[in-house]
Scaffold this motif. Structure first.
Motif, PDB file in Angstrom:
ATOM      1  N   ASN A   1      -1.214  -5.366  -7.626  1.00 51.85           N
ATOM      2  CA  ASN A   1      -1.794  -5.881  -8.877  1.00 51.85           C
ATOM      3  C   ASN A   1      -1.914  -7.390  -8.860  1.00 51.85           C
ATOM      4  O   ASN A   1      -2.826  -7.947  -9.423  1.00 51.85           O
TER       5      ASN A   1
ATOM      6  N   ASP B   1       3.398 -10.583  -6.631  1.00 56.09           N
ATOM      7  CA  ASP B   1       4.857 -10.664  -6.731  1.00 56.09           C
ATOM      8  C   ASP B   1       5.599  -9.388  -6.347  1.00 56.09           C
ATOM      9  O   ASP B   1       6.725  -9.447  -5.862  1.00 56.09           O
TER      10      ASP B   1
ATOM     11  N   PHE C   1       8.164  -1.661 -11.219  1.00 62.43           N
ATOM     12  CA  PHE C   1       7.586  -3.013 -11.191  1.00 62.43           C
ATOM     13  C   PHE C   1       6.217  -3.011 -11.879  1.00 62.43           C
ATOM     14  O   PHE C   1       5.450  -3.963 -11.747  1.00 62.43           O
TER      15      PHE C   1
HETATM   16 CA   LIG Z   1       4.159  -5.443 -10.550  1.00 61.16          CA
END
Ligand SMILES: [Ca+2]
Length: 330
Positions: free
Chosen positions: A24, A27, A124
């Motif tokens: 996405n 990170d 996440f």
């Molecule tokens: Ca993420």
């Protein structure tokens, strides 16, 4: 020479599944690598998550996440040694209908295992696959399963800006409501906490980029992301998924408050009048512990990687907590 982290044997491990919208932005990659390099975490599998289908994003976002997970495993010499499964390709349609997927199946399978101790499922991205697993197998709520989630807006007084709900929540508000209304323990790391994880280019150039092909890739893809998406001058990025690994390594990696689990409104704000059992919310994160641990593990990995070249020229990483689990190979 210090003992490489990979050779240290710990008396016990936390059983973990990582669920990640890996492509996405830039990170997730750091948090995935951190989890896999941590000897106290027994990563039973990685689930590829979608990250919405909004304009400008890929309609195949879950598959983009899958490819990024596979790329990282290749860079770590772990291809075929860590189970990877596809999650749902998009958000749940309503609070009663699961989207069945191999990723949700993995969560159910690990949650229902007997005599294996607690399970931690770290998200996440959106909570889609946890909600799907719960809807498909409601007995999960009676198991020793903790959901760790990077997501949700601040609990502070600042309002959610119109049209700008928190990203991971916005990608599946229905799923978040299913999980928050369940009996599962939740450790939430809201946006106001996870943004306090900025690292600068100078720090990444000094501490990450020199760490072999893996370190070089982590920094390059982050800088490329900023170059393509940042507005204005920017020489940093928040590694906002990494706190999920931090709290698994050290539960006291931040200031904890218990508060009743809220309901999420359609605009992404909290409805604090419709609440459920208490959950754990991290109000701060110890970024010193979190990132110094990551930088050290990455340096140790790169050193080990260089010391033991494989026949095909790529270094062979000897990570016992992964290598020993042939029964979970994908
Ligand atoms: Ca993420």
């Amino acid at each position: 020479m210090p003992l490489p982290v990979h050779t240290r044997t710990l008396p016990s491990q936390r059983r973990v599944i990582i669920d990640t919208d890996a492509k996405n932005e830039a990170d997730d990659q750091f948090a995935i690598v951190h989890g896999l390099l941590s000897p106290s975490l027994d990563v039973r599998g990685i689930v590829a998550a979608h990250f919405g289908m909004r304009p400008g994003r890929s309609e195949r976002s879950m598959l983009d996440s899958r490819e990024e997970i596979e790329l990282l495993l290749d860079l770590m010499g772990l291809t075929g040694k860590v189970r990877v499964e596809n999650g749902a390709p998009y958000a749940l349609p309503d609070e009663l209908t699961p989207i069945l997927s191999p990723g949700a199946d993995l969560i159910v399978e690990e949650a229902m295992r007997e005599d294996e101790g607690p399970l931690y499922v770290a998200f996440f991205g959106p909570l889609t696959n946890m909600a799907a697993a719960l809807l498909a197998e409601p007995r999960i709520a009676e198991r020793d399963v903790t959901v760790v989630w990077i997501g949700g807006p601040s609990y502070g007084p600042e309002p959610v800006a119109a049209g700008r709900p928190e990203f991971n929540l916005a990608n599946d508000i229905v799923a978040a409501n299913v999980v928050f209304a369940s009996d599962l323990p939740v450790w939430q790391i809201p946006r106001s906490t996870y943004v306090m994880t900025a690292v600068s280019y100078a720090e990444l150039d000094e501490k990450v980029a020199p760490c072999g092909e893996l370190g070089e890739y982590l920094v390059r893809q982050l800088v490329e992301w900023n170059a393509a998406h940042a507005r204005g001058p920017m020489e940093y990025r928040s590694l906002g998924d990494s706190p999920a690994i931090g709290v698994l390594l050290n539960e006291n990696c931040g200031r904890i408050v218990e508060r009743p689990a809220p309901t999420f409104r359609a605009d992404g704000s909290y409805d604090l009048d419709r609440t459920h059992r208490p959950i754990r919310v991290y109000e701060t994160i110890d970024s010193r512990f979190l990132f110094e641990d990551f930088f050290a593990k990455l340096r140790q990995f790169a050193r080990t990687d260089l010391r033991s070249p494989r026949a095909d020229g790529r270094a062979d990483s000897q990570i016992p907590q992964v290598d020993g689990r042939t029964d979970h190979q994908a």
